[in-house]
Design an enzyme around this catalytic site. Structure first.
Site, PDB file in Angstrom:
ATOM      1  N   LYS A 154      -2.539  -9.153  -8.722  1.00  0.00           N
ATOM      2  CA  LYS A 154      -2.505  -8.580  -7.366  1.00  0.00           C
ATOM      3  C   LYS A 154      -1.924  -7.168  -7.487  1.00  0.00           C
ATOM      4  O   LYS A 154      -0.740  -6.931  -7.239  1.00  0.00           O
ATOM      5  CB  LYS A 154      -1.685  -9.477  -6.436  1.00  0.00           C
ATOM      6  CG  LYS A 154      -2.043  -9.255  -4.977  1.00  0.00           C
ATOM      7  CD  LYS A 154      -1.658 -10.439  -4.132  1.00  0.00           C
ATOM      8  CE  LYS A 154      -1.772 -10.154  -2.658  1.00  0.00           C
ATOM      9  NZ  LYS A 154      -3.127  -9.913  -2.179  1.00  0.00           N
ATOM     10  N   GLU A 199     -15.428 -13.387  -5.555  1.00  0.00           N
ATOM     11  CA  GLU A 199     -14.616 -13.598  -4.351  1.00  0.00           C
ATOM     12  C   GLU A 199     -14.877 -12.472  -3.368  1.00  0.00           C
ATOM     13  O   GLU A 199     -15.648 -11.551  -3.661  1.00  0.00           O
ATOM     14  CB  GLU A 199     -13.133 -13.680  -4.701  1.00  0.00           C
ATOM     15  CG  GLU A 199     -12.559 -12.374  -5.230  1.00  0.00           C
ATOM     16  CD  GLU A 199     -11.042 -12.421  -5.377  1.00  0.00           C
ATOM     17  OE1 GLU A 199     -10.372 -13.146  -4.646  1.00  0.00           O
ATOM     18  OE2 GLU A 199     -10.533 -11.677  -6.245  1.00  0.00           O
TER      19      GLU A 199
HETATM   20  N1  PLP Z   1      -8.235 -12.746  -3.238  1.00  0.00           N
HETATM   21  C1  PLP Z   1      -7.771 -11.530  -2.977  1.00  0.00           C
HETATM   22  C2  PLP Z   1      -8.471 -10.367  -3.566  1.00  0.00           C
HETATM   23  C3  PLP Z   1      -6.622 -11.379  -2.159  1.00  0.00           C
HETATM   24  O1  PLP Z   1      -6.147 -10.172  -1.886  1.00  0.00           O
HETATM   25  C4  PLP Z   1      -6.006 -12.520  -1.628  1.00  0.00           C
HETATM   26  C5  PLP Z   1      -4.806 -12.397  -0.815  1.00  0.00           C
HETATM   27  O2  PLP Z   1      -3.719 -12.522  -1.251  1.00  0.00           O
HETATM   28  C6  PLP Z   1      -6.549 -13.768  -1.925  1.00  0.00           C
HETATM   29  C7  PLP Z   1      -7.661 -13.844  -2.721  1.00  0.00           C
HETATM   30  C8  PLP Z   1      -5.916 -14.999  -1.393  1.00  0.00           C
HETATM   31  O3  PLP Z   1      -4.768 -15.342  -2.101  1.00  0.00           O
HETATM   32  P1  PLP Z   1      -3.623 -16.176  -1.406  1.00  0.00           P
HETATM   33  O4  PLP Z   1      -4.261 -17.426  -0.920  1.00  0.00           O
HETATM   34  O5  PLP Z   1      -2.650 -16.433  -2.498  1.00  0.00           O
HETATM   35  O6  PLP Z   1      -3.095 -15.342  -0.314  1.00  0.00           O
HETATM   36  C1  COI Z   2      -3.077 -11.665   1.750  1.00  0.00           C
HETATM   37  O1  COI Z   2      -3.878 -12.522   2.101  1.00  0.00           O
HETATM   38  O2  COI Z   2      -1.861 -11.818   1.817  1.00  0.00           O
HETATM   39  C2  COI Z   2      -3.533 -10.403   1.219  1.00  0.00           C
HETATM   40  O3  COI Z   2      -2.772  -9.773   0.552  1.00  0.00           O
HETATM   41  C3  COI Z   2      -4.904  -9.978   1.524  1.00  0.00           C
HETATM   42  C4  COI Z   2      -5.050  -8.594   2.059  1.00  0.00           C
HETATM   43  C5  COI Z   2      -4.203  -8.294   3.234  1.00  0.00           C
HETATM   44  C6  COI Z   2      -4.969  -7.578   0.993  1.00  0.00           C
END
Ligand code: PLP
Ligand code: COI
Length: 339
Positions: free
Chosen positions: A183, A219
């Site tokens: 991330k 994704e």
């Molecule tokens: N994929 C991307 C590119 C994201 O930015 C996020 C957000 O965090 C997710 C997937 C979903 O991840 P999570 O479920 O841990 O928030």
């Molecule tokens: C999240 O789902 O927390 C993300 O970081 C996604 C987006 C706001 C970049």
């Protein structure tokens, strides 16, 4: 204090009272510090500015019916930030320090936790940056970790309503062996042009294909993807997607609801066979997909035309939100009560 119209909140920044900071210097992390300033003082040669040494996280806290506030799976975010740090050679923040900062920032900003039933939640945004100066391409020797919060509504403007997405082969958000599993800010910078084009054409997001062969589903720009078929939850496995904590949680819930779960390479053509498809993530929660337009091949995959989420998405959404707000028992230990 200004009054906040909780049920009208979108996914945006609002100033809150406090943020938490922690500095890494001389090879060690200092103590957590509380700040009421929105501004950081940064060296102009900081590596985050020049070489992208930056990682962020996103998690949420929810108010329950009884007024208690709980946070969802923060240990997973802490571990993912460590993995992002490892991937771009930043100092790793200990999990306990991350968790302590999250607890503290929620408690200090209690008045910004949206009420139960408003559809809003408190979004928590941890950030880690290389703050020390370098001119050569090298990791910094100093780092700043900070966490701020902001109350948010749905990421996609219609919330839990099906929205269209598109496939565009002309853009990748990450390289095949690159930083897609981390991330880090660069992935989001790389997604801006395609994301903007998609929005201008009325799509909620881009559904990226694998960057190596463009044969498999990866994704969406800000969220993972899953499809439902024959009582099976199918999620792409890939070296270029973020391991979503929401997706992982939904897979567990799906198993417990009696669905099969498959996490594997998903060929684009399989889109034609799904009964339901959706985006999932902390910000997106579950956003059902109404239609996927493959803009290069001039094809459309339609999942719903009546504006209603499919039954499996609906069930998963209710269960996940139930656990997050405390309406449902949490047999997995995913939530921690903060207030
Ligand atoms: N994929 C991307 C590119 C994201 O930015 C996020 C957000 O965090 C997710 C997937 C979903 O991840 P999570 O479920 O841990 O928030
Ligand atoms: C999240 O789902 O927390 C993300 O970081 C996604 C987006 C706001 C970049």
């Amino acid at each position: 204090m200004e009054t906040i119209n909780w049920s009208d909140l979108s996914f945006g920044y609002m100033k809150t009272d406090y943020n938490i900071r922690c500095y890494y210097c001389d090879g060690k992390w200092g103590e957590l510090e509380v700040s009421s300033s929105e501004i950081i003082n940064l060296h102009m040669a900081a590596t985050c500015l020049h070489y992208g040494q930056e990682s962020f996280e996103g998690l949420k806290a929810f108010k329950g019916k009884d007024g208690k506030v709980q946070v969802f799976r923060m240990d997973e975010n802490a571990k993912r930030m460590q993995s992002s740090s490892h991937g771009i050679m930043m100092a790793e923040l200990p999990v306990e320090k991350f968790e302590e900062a999250v607890r503290k920032v929620i408690r200090l900003n209690e008045r910004f936790v949206p009420p139960y039933g408003s559809g809003a939640s408190l979004y928590i945004r941890p950030l880690l940056i290389g703050s020390g100066p370098q001119v050569g391409v090298k990791p910094a020797e100093e780092y700043l970790f900070l966490v701020f919060v902001t109350p948010v509504g749905p990421y996609f403007k219609d919330g839990f309503k099906p929205a269209p997405v598109c496939i565009m082969r002309g853009y990748d958000r990450a390289a095949p062996q690159g930083t897609g599993t981390l991330k880090v800010g660069g992935n989001y910078a790389a997604s801006l042009v395609a994301g903007n084009q998609a929005k201008e054409q009325g799509y909620a997001a881009v559904l990226y294909l694998d960057p190596k062969e463009k044969k498999y589903l990866d994704e969406c720009g800000p969220a993972n993807f899953f499809g439902i078929r024959d009582n099976t939850y199918i999620a792409p496995a890939s070296n270029s997607i973020l391991p979503s904590i929401t997706n992982k949680s939904l897979q567990q819930l799906a198993v417990d609801m009696g669905l099969k779960v498959e996490c594997r390479a998903v060929p684009v053509e399989e889109l034609a066979t799904f009964e339901e498809t959706a985006e999932c993530g902390t910000a997106a929660v579950i956003t059902p997909i109404s239609r996927i337009d493959d803009l290069d091949e001039n094809k459309s995959y339609v999942y719903t035309t009546d504006g209603k989420p499919g039954p499996v998405c609906e069930k998963l959404y209710k269960k996940l939100q139930g656990i997050q707000t405390g309406d449902e028992p949490d047999p997995y230990g995913w939530t921690e009560e903060i207030l």
